[in-house]
Design a protein around this motif. Structure first.
Motif, PDB file in Angstrom:
ATOM      1  N   VAL A 260       0.945  -1.188  -0.048  1.00 47.14           N
ATOM      2  CA  VAL A 260      -0.195   0.170  -0.003  1.00 47.14           C
ATOM      3  C   VAL A 260       0.744   1.260   0.140  1.00 47.14           C
ATOM      4  CG1 VAL A 260      -1.805   1.288   1.305  1.00 47.14           C
ATOM      5  CG2 VAL A 260      -1.770  -1.107   1.242  1.00 47.14           C
ATOM      6  N   ASP A 261       0.735   2.178  -0.888  1.00 45.49           N
ATOM      7  CA  ASP A 261       1.628   3.132  -1.273  1.00 45.49           C
ATOM      8  C   ASP A 261       0.879   4.504  -1.336  1.00 45.49           C
ATOM      9  OD1 ASP A 261       3.967   4.576  -1.949  1.00 45.49           O
ATOM     10  OD2 ASP A 261       4.601   3.197  -2.975  1.00 45.49           O
ATOM     11  N   ASN A 262       1.537   5.638  -1.186  1.00 46.22           N
ATOM     12  CA  ASN A 262       0.873   6.939  -1.528  1.00 46.22           C
ATOM     13  C   ASN A 262       0.470   7.247  -2.544  1.00 46.22           C
ATOM     14  OD1 ASN A 262       4.053   7.115  -1.561  1.00 46.22           O
ATOM     15  ND2 ASN A 262       3.265   9.300  -2.364  1.00 46.22           N
ATOM     16  N   ASP A 263       1.398   6.381  -3.686  1.00 50.12           N
ATOM     17  CA  ASP A 263       1.208   6.683  -5.135  1.00 50.12           C
ATOM     18  C   ASP A 263       1.106   5.220  -5.774  1.00 50.12           C
ATOM     19  OD1 ASP A 263       3.812   6.345  -4.582  1.00 50.12           O
ATOM     20  OD2 ASP A 263       4.645   7.676  -5.857  1.00 50.12           O
ATOM     21  N   GLY A 264       0.561   5.479  -7.023  1.00 49.91           N
ATOM     22  CA  GLY A 264       0.364   4.172  -7.768  1.00 49.91           C
ATOM     23  C   GLY A 264      -0.678   3.330  -7.659  1.00 49.91           C
ATOM     24  N   HIS A 287      11.610   3.788  -6.253  1.00 52.14           N
ATOM     25  CA  HIS A 287      11.567   5.006  -7.145  1.00 52.14           C
ATOM     26  C   HIS A 287      10.235   5.782  -6.889  1.00 52.14           C
ATOM     27  CE1 HIS A 287      15.757   3.827  -7.798  1.00 52.14           C
ATOM     28  NE2 HIS A 287      15.252   2.637  -8.124  1.00 52.14           N
ATOM     29  N   SER A 288       9.267   5.376  -6.077  1.00 55.54           N
ATOM     30  CA  SER A 288       7.914   6.166  -6.056  1.00 55.54           C
ATOM     31  C   SER A 288       8.351   7.340  -5.259  1.00 55.54           C
ATOM     32  CB  SER A 288       6.979   5.107  -5.358  1.00 55.54           C
ATOM     33  OG  SER A 288       7.329   5.018  -3.911  1.00 55.54           O
ATOM     34  N   THR A 289       7.181   8.277  -5.349  1.00 57.92           N
ATOM     35  CA  THR A 289       7.313   9.301  -4.482  1.00 57.92           C
ATOM     36  C   THR A 289       6.919   9.151  -3.136  1.00 57.92           C
ATOM     37  OG1 THR A 289       4.941  10.024  -4.763  1.00 57.92           O
ATOM     38  CG2 THR A 289       6.641  10.722  -6.490  1.00 57.92           C
ATOM     39  N   SER A 290       7.591  10.083  -2.059  1.00 56.55           N
ATOM     40  CA  SER A 290       7.058   9.847  -0.781  1.00 56.55           C
ATOM     41  C   SER A 290       6.665  11.272  -0.373  1.00 56.55           C
ATOM     42  CB  SER A 290       8.060   9.668   0.201  1.00 56.55           C
ATOM     43  OG  SER A 290       8.982  10.779   0.088  1.00 56.55           O
ATOM     44  N   ALA A 379       6.239   9.513   4.703  1.00 52.44           N
ATOM     45  CA  ALA A 379       5.416   8.516   4.772  1.00 52.44           C
ATOM     46  C   ALA A 379       5.274   8.085   3.213  1.00 52.44           C
ATOM     47  CB  ALA A 379       3.772   8.793   4.728  1.00 52.44           C
ATOM     48  N   ASP A 380       5.549   6.648   3.291  1.00 49.42           N
ATOM     49  CA  ASP A 380       5.652   5.957   1.721  1.00 49.42           C
ATOM     50  C   ASP A 380       4.816   4.876   1.499  1.00 49.42           C
ATOM     51  OD1 ASP A 380       6.519   5.577  -0.867  1.00 49.42           O
ATOM     52  OD2 ASP A 380       7.870   4.265  -0.185  1.00 49.42           O
ATOM     53  N   SER A 381       5.453   3.723   2.025  1.00 47.85           N
ATOM     54  CA  SER A 381       4.862   2.384   1.628  1.00 47.85           C
ATOM     55  C   SER A 381       4.842   1.348   2.909  1.00 47.85           C
ATOM     56  CB  SER A 381       5.525   1.921   0.455  1.00 47.85           C
ATOM     57  OG  SER A 381       4.943   0.567  -0.027  1.00 47.85           O
TER      58      SER A 381
HETATM   59 CA   LIG Z   1       5.520   6.119  -2.528  1.00 44.42          CA
END
Ligand SMILES: [Ca+2]
Length: 388
Positions: A260-264, A287-290, A379-381
């Motif tokens: 579960v991620d903030n993006d994607g 390499h996702s955003t945070s 916060a990220d994943s």
């Molecule tokens: Ca992310």
């Protein structure tokens, strides 16, 4: 994931059944498959191809022009419990041959992918069961920049005993062609690949045959569409052996880990409360955003409902930074232990385990991180990995 968890006796029984069916003249075995590497994997997507037409709510058609063929939607059909890609000698879009394929509309990432397939006879065709971004129209412009590509298998019909697996990220890795020990155009066989953070493993008829390990620098970590395709490529087809078909019994996708991620694609499970949230310049997992907020009392939450009951380990991707709080308070609910404190300024960025909990099917688990006002909450994943 360990190969030893496989059940070779069951696989042998399936192979014996396949041989019996083949001897009886029944070309397509029904409802037999090698299954996922361990019982901790749950089926989360499949198409058994049991209808009378391709389910276009799930699939796009491959319609590009590549190699020696143009791909046509009308070459792909569904009947008799299988999907069929017709291979033809015909002039279309500047080519003398046409093939086709399906590309999932949904994007997937880590997990075990499996199909059962029977190759065409005759040279010139390139069949693949693979993962990369795209809608099927133009593999070089559908997605920019080009993302990871995992070729779970590639088989050239000129050499139907040979298979290979490839992984393309920042680096390129391949098993090279190797002999499967059978002619893939002579019968049905099960082909799988297990794509995980640490590498990709190839399975043939339920047996682990090759693994390509990844390092962090390989960067093979993208969300990607699933492709089942056959095009004229690497060799020239023989018109005397056309039309022909490549038959696909089913496609199944199993997961052991859930991110579960903030993006994607999984960002619906992520939420924020309180003021000051913004996207950070610090990258998140893969390499996702945070995200970050420096306001006191802000919260970030990740929720997950498992597809199957079991014991799940909960890990958070902790972004270590001098501006992070020295201690980050996490709660996990429901949980068998906790709360948890994670160091924000020491150690290295990466996964930190918060706990391991038994979750009945349908139980939603929520992970919450709370900012203290000292430093900026990041916060990220969060990942939930079924371990039992
Ligand atoms: Ca992310």
């Amino acid at each position: 994931m360990s190969a030893s968890a496989f059940r070779p006796r069951a696989v042998l029984a399936v192979l014996a059944l396949l041989a019996a069916l083949s001897a009886a003249g029944l070309a397509r075995p029904a409802a037999v498959h090698a299954a996922a590497p361990t019982p901790q994997y749950a089926l989360t997507f499949d198409d058994e191809f049991n209808g009378t037409a391709v389910d276009t709510s799930v699939w796009n058609h491959r319609t590009d022009v590549r190699g020696n063929s143009a791909q046509r939607a009308e070459n792909v059909s569904e009947s008799g419990g299988a999907m069929h890609i017709a291979l033809k000698a015909e002039s279309y879009n500047g080519k003398s041959f046409t093939g086709g394929g399906l590309v999932s509309k949904a994007k997937f990432r880590y997990g075990y992918y499996e199909t059962r397939m029977r190759l065409n006879t005759g040279p010139g065709w390139h069949s693949a069961f693979w993962s990369t971004c795209g809608a099927g129209h133009d593999i070089f412009s559908d997605c920019k920049p080009r993302p990871s590509e995992i070729d779970g298998f590639e088989i050239d019909s000129a050499s139907p005993r040979d298979i290979r697996m490839n992984a393309y990220g920042t680096t390129t890795s391949t098993t090279g062609n190797y002999d499967m020990g059978f002619d893939s155009s002579a019968g049905w066989h099960t082909y799988g690949y297990d794509y995980e953070e640490t590498g990709v493993s190839q399975y043939i008829d339920g047996v682990l045959t090759r693994t390509i390990p990844f390092s962090a620098a390989d960067n093979v970590q993208d969300w990607v569409n699933l492709w089942l395709t056959t095009i004229a490529f690497n060799n020239t087809p023989d018109p005397a052996q056309l039309p022909a078909t490549v038959d696909w019994d089913y496609v199944r996708y199993y997961q052991q880990g859930y991110y579960v991620d903030n993006d994607g694609p999984t960002q619906a499970g992520y939420s924020e409360s309180g003021p000051g949230w913004a996207t950070s310049s610090l990258p998140g997992f893969a390499h996702s955003t945070s995200r970050y907020s420096c306001s006191p009392g802000v919260r970030a939450s990740w929720t997950f409902t498992p597809p199957a009951g079991g014991t799940y380990r909960v890990d958070t991707w902790n972004i270590v930074d001098p501006a992070s709080p020295p201690d980050i308070a996490y709660t996990v609910s429901p949980a068998e232990a906790g709360p948890h404190t994670v160091a924000g300024r020491s150690g290295t960025t990466g996964w930190v385990t918060l706990g391991t909990d038994r979750l009945p099917a349908g139980t939603t688990q929520t992970v919450t991180a709370t900012g203290s006002g000292t430093g900026c909450l990041r916060a990220d994943s969060v990942r939930f990995v079924r371990v039992a």
